[in-house]
Design a protein around this motif. Structure first.
Motif, PDB file in Angstrom:
ATOM      1  N   GLY A 291       0.855  -1.168   0.000  1.00  0.00           N
ATOM      2  CA  GLY A 291       0.000   0.000   0.000  1.00  0.00           C
ATOM      3  C   GLY A 291       0.885   1.210   0.000  1.00  0.00           C
ATOM      4  N   GLU A 292       0.391   2.276   0.601  1.00  0.00           N
ATOM      5  CA  GLU A 292       1.260   3.435   0.651  1.00  0.00           C
ATOM      6  C   GLU A 292       1.104   4.168   1.968  1.00  0.00           C
ATOM      7  OE1 GLU A 292       0.372   5.989  -2.561  1.00  0.00           O
ATOM      8  OE2 GLU A 292      -1.680   6.378  -1.907  1.00  0.00           O
ATOM      9  N   VAL A 293       2.180   4.833   2.316  1.00  0.00           N
ATOM     10  CA  VAL A 293       2.151   5.706   3.478  1.00  0.00           C
ATOM     11  C   VAL A 293       2.125   7.122   2.935  1.00  0.00           C
ATOM     12  CG1 VAL A 293       3.434   6.508   5.478  1.00  0.00           C
ATOM     13  CG2 VAL A 293       3.390   4.082   4.908  1.00  0.00           C
ATOM     14  N   VAL A 294       1.136   7.891   3.391  1.00  0.00           N
ATOM     15  CA  VAL A 294       1.005   9.264   2.900  1.00  0.00           C
ATOM     16  C   VAL A 294       1.357  10.199   4.049  1.00  0.00           C
ATOM     17  CG1 VAL A 294      -0.504  10.950   1.831  1.00  0.00           C
ATOM     18  CG2 VAL A 294      -0.856   8.509   1.406  1.00  0.00           C
ATOM     19  N   VAL A 295       2.425  10.942   3.877  1.00  0.00           N
ATOM     20  CA  VAL A 295       2.800  11.923   4.895  1.00  0.00           C
ATOM     21  C   VAL A 295       2.210  13.268   4.460  1.00  0.00           C
ATOM     22  CG1 VAL A 295       4.687  13.028   6.104  1.00  0.00           C
ATOM     23  CG2 VAL A 295       4.917  10.652   5.346  1.00  0.00           C
ATOM     24  N   MET A 296       1.409  13.867   5.358  1.00  0.00           N
ATOM     25  CA  MET A 296       0.710  15.111   5.017  1.00  0.00           C
ATOM     26  C   MET A 296       1.105  16.191   6.009  1.00  0.00           C
ATOM     27  SD  MET A 296      -3.019  13.352   5.006  1.00  0.00           S
ATOM     28  CE  MET A 296      -3.819  14.127   3.630  1.00  0.00           C
ATOM     29  N   GLU A 297       0.881  17.434   5.600  1.00  0.00           N
ATOM     30  CA  GLU A 297       1.042  18.520   6.556  1.00  0.00           C
ATOM     31  C   GLU A 297       0.007  18.324   7.663  1.00  0.00           C
ATOM     32  OE1 GLU A 297       3.398  20.485   6.721  1.00  0.00           O
ATOM     33  OE2 GLU A 297       4.281  20.324   4.722  1.00  0.00           O
ATOM     34  N   PRO A 298       0.336  18.688   8.893  1.00  0.00           N
ATOM     35  CA  PRO A 298      -0.580  18.403  10.008  1.00  0.00           C
ATOM     36  C   PRO A 298      -1.997  18.932   9.785  1.00  0.00           C
ATOM     37  CG  PRO A 298       1.530  19.161  10.843  1.00  0.00           C
ATOM     38  CD  PRO A 298       1.602  19.250   9.356  1.00  0.00           C
ATOM     39  N   GLU A 299      -2.122  20.133   9.200  1.00  0.00           N
ATOM     40  CA  GLU A 299      -3.475  20.675   8.998  1.00  0.00           C
ATOM     41  C   GLU A 299      -4.249  19.799   8.019  1.00  0.00           C
ATOM     42  OE1 GLU A 299      -0.825  23.230   7.312  1.00  0.00           O
ATOM     43  OE2 GLU A 299      -0.134  22.317   9.181  1.00  0.00           O
ATOM     44  N   LEU A 300      -3.537  19.381   6.957  1.00  0.00           N
ATOM     45  CA  LEU A 300      -4.202  18.542   5.969  1.00  0.00           C
ATOM     46  C   LEU A 300      -4.606  17.209   6.594  1.00  0.00           C
ATOM     47  CD1 LEU A 300      -2.025  19.231   2.820  1.00  0.00           C
ATOM     48  CD2 LEU A 300      -4.408  19.869   3.220  1.00  0.00           C
ATOM     49  N   TYR A 301      -3.737  16.702   7.458  1.00  0.00           N
ATOM     50  CA  TYR A 301      -4.061  15.442   8.133  1.00  0.00           C
ATOM     51  C   TYR A 301      -5.336  15.613   8.958  1.00  0.00           C
ATOM     52  CZ  TYR A 301      -3.834  11.558  11.432  1.00  0.00           C
ATOM     53  OH  TYR A 301      -4.151  10.460  12.186  1.00  0.00           O
ATOM     54  N   ALA A 302      -5.414  16.748   9.675  1.00  0.00           N
ATOM     55  CA  ALA A 302      -6.591  16.992  10.500  1.00  0.00           C
ATOM     56  C   ALA A 302      -7.845  17.030   9.640  1.00  0.00           C
ATOM     57  CB  ALA A 302      -6.423  18.294  11.278  1.00  0.00           C
ATOM     58  N   SER A 303      -7.748  17.740   8.522  1.00  0.00           N
ATOM     59  CA  SER A 303      -8.962  17.815   7.699  1.00  0.00           C
ATOM     60  C   SER A 303      -9.236  16.463   7.035  1.00  0.00           C
ATOM     61  CB  SER A 303      -8.846  18.926   6.665  1.00  0.00           C
ATOM     62  OG  SER A 303      -7.656  18.773   5.939  1.00  0.00           O
ATOM     63  N   TRP A 304      -8.142  15.730   6.738  1.00  0.00           N
ATOM     64  CA  TRP A 304      -8.348  14.408   6.140  1.00  0.00           C
ATOM     65  C   TRP A 304      -9.108  13.497   7.121  1.00  0.00           C
ATOM     66  CZ3 TRP A 304      -6.638   9.552   7.720  1.00  0.00           C
ATOM     67  CH2 TRP A 304      -6.906   8.518   6.817  1.00  0.00           C
ATOM     68  N   THR A 305      -8.655  13.453   8.377  1.00  0.00           N
ATOM     69  CA  THR A 305      -9.343  12.575   9.331  1.00  0.00           C
ATOM     70  C   THR A 305     -10.783  13.025   9.528  1.00  0.00           C
ATOM     71  OG1 THR A 305      -8.311  13.885  11.071  1.00  0.00           O
ATOM     72  CG2 THR A 305      -7.431  11.684  10.716  1.00  0.00           C
ATOM     73  N   ALA A 306     -10.984  14.347   9.529  1.00  0.00           N
ATOM     74  CA  ALA A 306     -12.348  14.833   9.737  1.00  0.00           C
ATOM     75  C   ALA A 306     -13.247  14.412   8.590  1.00  0.00           C
ATOM     76  CB  ALA A 306     -12.330  16.352   9.872  1.00  0.00           C
ATOM     77  N   ALA A 307     -12.650  14.353   7.379  1.00  0.00           N
ATOM     78  CA  ALA A 307     -13.465  14.043   6.204  1.00  0.00           C
ATOM     79  C   ALA A 307     -13.766  12.557   6.090  1.00  0.00           C
ATOM     80  CB  ALA A 307     -12.745  14.519   4.948  1.00  0.00           C
ATOM     81  N   GLN A 308     -13.065  11.750   6.865  1.00  0.00           N
ATOM     82  CA  GLN A 308     -13.298  10.300   6.750  1.00  0.00           C
ATOM     83  C   GLN A 308     -14.680   9.964   7.291  1.00  0.00           C
ATOM     84  OE1 GLN A 308     -11.139   8.100   5.193  1.00  0.00           O
ATOM     85  NE2 GLN A 308     -10.441  10.144   4.669  1.00  0.00           N
ATOM     86  N   PRO A 309     -15.337   8.989   6.683  1.00  0.00           N
ATOM     87  CA  PRO A 309     -16.614   8.551   7.246  1.00  0.00           C
ATOM     88  C   PRO A 309     -16.390   8.128   8.683  1.00  0.00           C
ATOM     89  CG  PRO A 309     -15.773   6.984   5.622  1.00  0.00           C
ATOM     90  CD  PRO A 309     -14.947   8.220   5.513  1.00  0.00           C
ATOM     91  N   GLN A 310     -17.124   8.728   9.595  1.00  0.00           N
ATOM     92  CA  GLN A 310     -16.867   8.450  11.000  1.00  0.00           C
ATOM     93  C   GLN A 310     -17.393   7.081  11.392  1.00  0.00           C
ATOM     94  OE1 GLN A 310     -15.161   9.707  13.477  1.00  0.00           O
ATOM     95  NE2 GLN A 310     -14.223  11.174  12.100  1.00  0.00           N
ATOM     96  N   ALA A 311     -16.557   6.146  11.266  1.00  0.00           N
ATOM     97  CA  ALA A 311     -16.922   4.824  11.784  1.00  0.00           C
ATOM     98  C   ALA A 311     -16.909   4.939  13.303  1.00  0.00           C
ATOM     99  CB  ALA A 311     -15.913   3.798  11.327  1.00  0.00           C
ATOM    100  N   ASP A 312     -17.533   3.998  13.938  1.00  0.00           N
ATOM    101  CA  ASP A 312     -17.433   3.966  15.393  1.00  0.00           C
ATOM    102  C   ASP A 312     -15.981   4.028  15.773  1.00  0.00           C
ATOM    103  OD1 ASP A 312     -20.101   1.825  16.571  1.00  0.00           O
ATOM    104  OD2 ASP A 312     -19.965   3.973  16.144  1.00  0.00           O
ATOM    105  N   ASN A 313     -15.657   4.878  16.686  1.00  0.00           N
ATOM    106  CA  ASN A 313     -14.249   4.811  17.027  1.00  0.00           C
ATOM    107  C   ASN A 313     -14.005   3.604  17.913  1.00  0.00           C
ATOM    108  OD1 ASN A 313     -14.162   5.396  19.764  1.00  0.00           O
ATOM    109  ND2 ASN A 313     -14.022   7.601  19.415  1.00  0.00           N
ATOM    110  N   LEU A 314     -12.764   3.287  18.015  1.00  0.00           N
ATOM    111  CA  LEU A 314     -12.377   2.028  18.664  1.00  0.00           C
ATOM    112  C   LEU A 314     -13.013   1.867  20.035  1.00  0.00           C
ATOM    113  CD1 LEU A 314      -8.639   1.046  18.307  1.00  0.00           C
ATOM    114  CD2 LEU A 314     -10.673  -0.278  17.791  1.00  0.00           C
ATOM    115  N   ALA A 315     -12.896   2.932  20.841  1.00  0.00           N
ATOM    116  CA  ALA A 315     -13.374   2.809  22.205  1.00  0.00           C
ATOM    117  C   ALA A 315     -14.890   2.640  22.233  1.00  0.00           C
ATOM    118  CB  ALA A 315     -12.964   4.035  23.006  1.00  0.00           C
TER     119      ALA A 315
END
Lengths: 215, 582, 327
Positions: C191-215
């Motif tokens: 696969g691939e590892v994508v290194v992003m600027e921290p702000e982009l990472y934050a917006s990327w995680t926010a944009a992900q479909p919010q599956a139940d989080n682990l906890a």
């Protein structure tokens, strides 16, 4: 064959003198025994590691081996080593009948060990002490590790013992027929070394498998 | 097997070991170490060709980044076949059981191995183990890799793992028996006067190898047994769900398999020493150090196994200890390279084919050893572990090193073994081609491994292609270089000239008897009066002979300089070496 | 650089690695030239028939030569060991604020779960400049998480949590590969590892479909799997309460005490009879390994950890050397 013709026999190729052949046979056996020690040593190392990780499970499982069979078998095997030693040393003095008696007793005791071991296995089998089956009777699951070692170690020991009994009987037959100069060759001493190794290994297995759970 | 009484005083017209019996039975039941060596030669040659064919297919597949020659499973089975066959049935037995079996008793002036029947049984064990492994491959193959890592091999693989593991297991007994036999032979069968400090280094190398055979192989047996019992009976030693640990297998496996690398390379070092001293016409530089280095390698090799597990999750402190010991073992290996180089100093060097192969060995072994330093460093190993860097490294040691040395020894002793000479020009061409083809094949793999191509991949990223193409092209050259000896050595059996008893004017005891040797090796059993490699005695100016120590290398074993009686005077055979107790 | 000529350089680990690697390459070249040069020089000078004088080396000199190169080799070996080892030791300390990402390996895919609950398959997004620690588990065989551009890999061994720590330093997309042979599609388990600027990472995680989080998933399992039947305040069964247990020192029935860290909690679910807490009977069922898969156990552990949030983190000393992972 008359005894005289036996004593006129030559050592095996490539040896020219009996002393050298004896030396080579016993030396070779010792090296082979070193190899065997590594074999059982590797298993015991694994055992030690797992016992360190799961002391409770080993205690529980160790209490489920049958100490009666184990102890009686220990006594039998120790006795067989004594009879083997008698045969080996009698060979040096050419005491043919003593040698044959010693070897016969040794083989008989070895077989007695295997028979008892067979009964013990049957009992274990009836109690479902077999790792990998769905309803292993003991808890926690790591007791299966103990019994994995139990089956492997005793099984391999039994294979060694079976080979040993075969070798003892073969040598007894050779001595009875006078096929080789058994007073001169190192055959009996080599055989005795191997037999004692089987015995020594059992002396290690006995506390590991029968006594740990009963501290 | 002939039961006729052996007359060691038979005349020159007597049959040699090749002509002593012609029936198949006389070969298959022979207890003559020379015939058994030939049986081994035949066996490992066949295995080498099978393993080589698998390698050829793999290199074809790797020509492009896509899967176009074989399927994924097909490729997995190919590299397993290649690894299992090459490691356990070619490289490990290669030099000890063929050259060792043939030459060692001759080199110590013995009539045979100490236990000739055991020797024959060893061959049958190796053969039947090999047959089982081969059967598992033919029935459908094994896809675990030669390392049989658990839990893949013990639980998940649906291939003939049990059969292959049993094959390796059984051949292991053959190896142990061979090791015991060599050790006892060296202890009890040396000719009179052949003390420990006079033993040729080839003998020492086989001796050191035998120690590893005896003490290492049982660990492999246990590792494989654990896999087999888990597959067959469901015992749980390696199953994490029941408290077992898959890493336990790796520890036990590498406890054998790292020393096994030295099983492959120690005898190679021995062969190369014989060849270099002969063609440099020079006593080996630093005999004592050479012996010490080999024994040190044999001992330390048992304590470095953990360097295969730096990324397995092993504790950092354990990793550092294993790393340290791996650096330690580099020292004796380096000493050997320096000593071979120094042996050339002041020699009268000629470059016949065995010498070319041996020099190829020195170069490739040096490179393989140096890349070993990379792998011993924990942080670097974390990157290159399980990549083509590792593949290249161990091929430099085992193929560049051991196989080159095997060919060096084969060419060196071929006249002794067969009594014939081969086409020297062809042999030199093959030696050079093999060196070039080898580097062409495997050097690119260092680079592609550093770039991050993992091993055991049949499809890979596009950027790795250029190096894989280079490697595959090199493999074509290498394959040609391996086929060439088959042709000219084969031809020499039919059309070769008769070789003399000592065509290279070498000093070893094996050259004192006729070529091919008689059934019981020596017409007259030799008496040894000097240390090994007394080339300067033969080739320096005669007037200097009686004088001071012309050649003072190899300190400490110049105690007896008896020149009056010739090198190996006739003497009655007493199988008790006079100098043996020192 | 990420192509046929270099593996790329995207983590804090790379610079030290490359320096050491280059030094070793230079050393190797020097030694090869030295040995090769000597072989060639001796080979030419002392070939048969040349008229050079072939003196003997005096005993004393040859001994000095031998001692000399033995000592030199040993010195070089120990020096490289020291260099490599000290580099490795300093790289092994994981900072407390490392971003913890869970990775689940199975034949033949990488499942990644971010702290926010974002999930991805065969890809790993990480923010640049942020220390990251991967906690990895395998559902079947041994895999190995390998990112050449980071110069790092870590085997993922079933039955234990494997830890890989790194700090991405350069944005970009880098190949991720499985380095430990794991069966049919081993070569495609990448696969691939994508290194992003921290702000982009934050917006990327926010944009992900919010599956139940682990906890949250763990909380549901806590009821569904029957844990709450005993481990809840209302239960009539005498079982330890788990609120705030994470990170605390727990006294065991046999007198030992352990820190309730992740491996301990995981073990207590899978092998409850092993480390029984003082004052309780070993009555917990032992067959959870058959009921729950690895991912579910990770979720439960993460829930129990959440229950302990706010408590001071305990000393993360690991319980047993066999369970030690690379940290």
């Amino acid at each position: 064959m008359t005894p005289e013709s036996v004593h006129a026999a030559e050592p095996n190729q490539p040896f020219l003198r009996w002393s050298r052949q004896r030396e080579a046979t016993t030396f070779g056996l010792w090296i082979f025994l070193a190899s065997e020690m590594v074999f059982f040593g590797a298993l015991m190392m694994g055992y030690a590691m797992h016992r360190y990780l799961w002391p409770d499970a080993f205690e529980v499982a160790g209490a489920h081996t049958n100490i009666w069979y184990g102890s009686i078998n220990t006594a039998i095997l120790l006795t067989s080593s004594a009879t083997m030693a008698v045969a080996a040393w009698a060979a040096r003095d050419g005491l043919r009948r003593t040698v044959l008696t010693g070897l016969g007793l040794t083989a008989a005791l070895g077989m007695a060990f295997l028979v008892l071991k067979g009964f013990e296995y049957r009992e274990d089998f009836n109690e479902d002490l077999i790792p990998g089956i769905v309803a292993f009777p003991l808890d926690p699951p790591q007791t299966q590790i103990f019994f994995s070692y139990y089956w492997m170690m005793t099984g391999i020991h039994a294979v060694h013992l079976t080979i040993g009994i075969g070798a003892v009987l073969t040598v007894a037959w050779v001595v009875a027929k006078g096929r080789t100069d058994w007073t001169q060759s190192g055959t009996l001493h080599g055989l005795a070394l191997y037999w004692h190794l089987i015995d020594v290994i059992w002396i290690f297995l006995y506390p590991l498998l029968y006594l740990v759970g009963r501290g | 097997m002939t039961d006729a009484a052996i007359d060691t005083t038979r005349g020159a017209g007597a049959p040699n070991y090749l002509t002593a019996g012609t029936r198949v039975r006389s070969w298959l039941l022979s207890t003559d170490h020379k015939r058994i060596a030939i049986l081994y030669f035949a066996t490992i040659t066949v295995f080498f060709m099978i393993g080589g064919a698998a390698a050829t297919l793999m290199r074809m597949e790797l020509f492009t980044p896509e899967a176009d020659v074989v399927s994924a499973d097909g490729y997995n089975k190919l590299f397993t076949l290649h690894g299992v066959i090459m490691v356990f049935f070619f490289l490990v037995p290669a030099i000890p059981t063929t050259l060792g079996n043939f030459i060692l008793p001759l080199a110590i002036g013995a009539r045979d191995m100490a236990f000739p029947r055991v020797n024959l049984i060893s061959w049958y064990l190796t053969l039947s183990g090999g047959m089982l492994a081969l059967a598992s491959m033919l029935l459908g193959g094994v896809d675990t890799g030669w390392t049989f890592y658990t839990p893949y091999s013990s639980v998940y693989s649906n291939s003939y793992v049990t059969l292959a593991a049993l094959g390796v297991f059984i051949s292991g007994f053959g190896n142990i028996a061979t090791g015991v036999n060599f050790i006892v032979t060296v202890h009890t069968q040396r000719a009179p006067g052949l003390g420990w400090r006079r033993l040729p280094l080839f003998v020492w190398s086989i001796y050191a190898t035998s120690i590893i055979f005896v003490l290492g192989t049982p660990a492999l047996a246990v590792a494989l047994l654990m896999v087999v019992v888990e597959r067959l009976f469901g015992l749980g030693l390696l199953d994490p769900a029941r408290g077992g640990d898959p890493i336990l297998f790796q520890h036990v496996f590498w406890f054998y398999s790292h020393p096994a690398v030295y099983i492959m390379v120690l005898p190679a070092m021995g062969v190369v020493t014989e060849v270099i001293t002969c063609f440099a016409r020079r006593r080996v530089f630093g005999y004592t150090m050479m012996v010490g280095a080999m024994l040190a390698i044999a001992v330390v090799s048992f304590f470095v196994w953990g360097h295969h597990m730096f990324v397995s999750g092993q504790s950092l402190y354990a990793s550092l200890i294993f790393s340290f010991l791996s650096f330690v073992i580099a020292v004796p290996s380096a000493i050997k390279v320096f000593n071979w180089t120094a042996t050339l100093y002041g020699g009268h060097i000629t470059f016949e084919s065995p010498m070319l192969y041996a020099m190829g060995f020195v170069g490739l072994f040096t490179l393989g050893g140096l890349t070993g330093l990379f792998l011993a460093s924990v942080p670097i190993d974390v990157h290159v572990h399980d990549t083509y860097f590792i593949v290249a490294h161990f091929h430099y040691i085992m193929v560049g090193g051991s196989v080159a040395a095997f060919f060096a020894g084969l060419h060196f002793w071929w006249p002794k073994i067969t009594g014939r000479t081969y086409n020297e020009r062809m042999a030199r061409a093959a030696a050079i081609l093999m060196f070039l083809g080898f580097n062409f094949t495997f050097f690119p793999q260092f680079i592609v491994g550093y770039l991050g191509m993992p091993r055991r991949y049949h499809v890979y990223l596009d950027q790795f292609q250029v190096w894989n193409v280079a490697s595959s092209l090199g493999a074509v050259i290498l394959a040609a270089a391996y086929i060439l000896p088959l042709c000219y050595l084969g031809w020499s059996l039919i059309g070769g000239h008769k070789a003399g008893d000592d065509p290279w004017e070498a000093t070893g005891l094996e050259w004192q008897t006729s070529s091919p040797p008689p059934e019981h090796n020596f017409e007259r059993l030799p008496l040894v009066t000097e240390e090994a490699y007394a080339y300067h005695e033969k080739h320096e100016h005669p007037k200097e002979r009686g004088g001071g120590n012309q050649d003072s290398q190899g300190t400490g074993h110049r105690t007896r300089q008896e020149r009056s009686g010739g090198r190996h005077g006739p003497g009655p055979h007493a199988d008790n070496p006079a100098g043996g107790g020192r | 650089m990420n192509g046929a000529w270099g593996p790329g350089a995207a983590s804090a680990n790379v610079q030290g690695f490359d320096t050491l690697f280059t030094a070793l390459v230079i050393l190797s070249v020097v030694i090869v030239l030295l040995v090769g040069g000597l072989v060639v020089v001796f080979g030419v000078r002392f070939r048969k028939g040349t008229k050079v004088e072939r003196h003997a080396v005096p005993t004393l000199v040859s001994r000095e030569v031998e001692i000399g190169w033995t000592a030199a080799t040993a010195f070089i070996a120990i020096f490289i060991f020291w260099w490599a080892a000290s580099f490795r030791i300093t790289g092994a300390v994981i900072p407390d604020d490392a971003l913890e990402i869970h990775v689940e390996a199975k034949q033949w895919m990488w499942k990644v779960e971010h702290p926010s609950g974002a999930r991805e398959l065969n890809a790993l997004h990480v923010p640049r400049g942020q220390p990251v620690v991967l906690k990895m588990a395998s559902q079947d065989v041994i895999h190995s998480f390998f990112v050449p551009a980071f110069r790092l890999k870590q085997d993922v061994v079933p039955g234990r949590i494997s830890i890989l720590y790194f700090e991405p330093t350069r944005t970009g997309r880098y190949p991720l590969e499985c380095a430990e042979y794991c069966g049919t599609d081993h070569a495609r388990m990448g696969g691939e590892v994508v290194v992003m600027e921290p702000e982009l990472y934050a917006s990327w995680t926010a944009a992900q479909p919010q599956a139940d989080n682990l906890a949250r998933e763990g909380a549901a399992l806590f009821t569904a799997a029957g844990c709450s039947g005993c481990h809840s305040p209302a239960s009539s069964v005498h079982a330890p309460q788990l609120d705030g247990v994470y990170g605390r020192v727990v006294n065991l029935i046999d007198g030992r005490s352990v820190v309730a860290d992740e491996p301990y909690i995981r073990d207590s679910i899978l092998r409850p009879a092993r480390d029984v807490v003082a004052g309780y009977d070993p009555i917990m069922p032992t067959d959870f390994s058959r009921i729950l898969d690895d991912g579910e156990i990770t979720a439960l552990v993460s829930y129990i950890r959440e229950l302990g949030a706010g408590m001071p983190p305990g000393d993360e000393t690991l319980r047993s050397p066999m369970m030690e992972t690379d940290r």
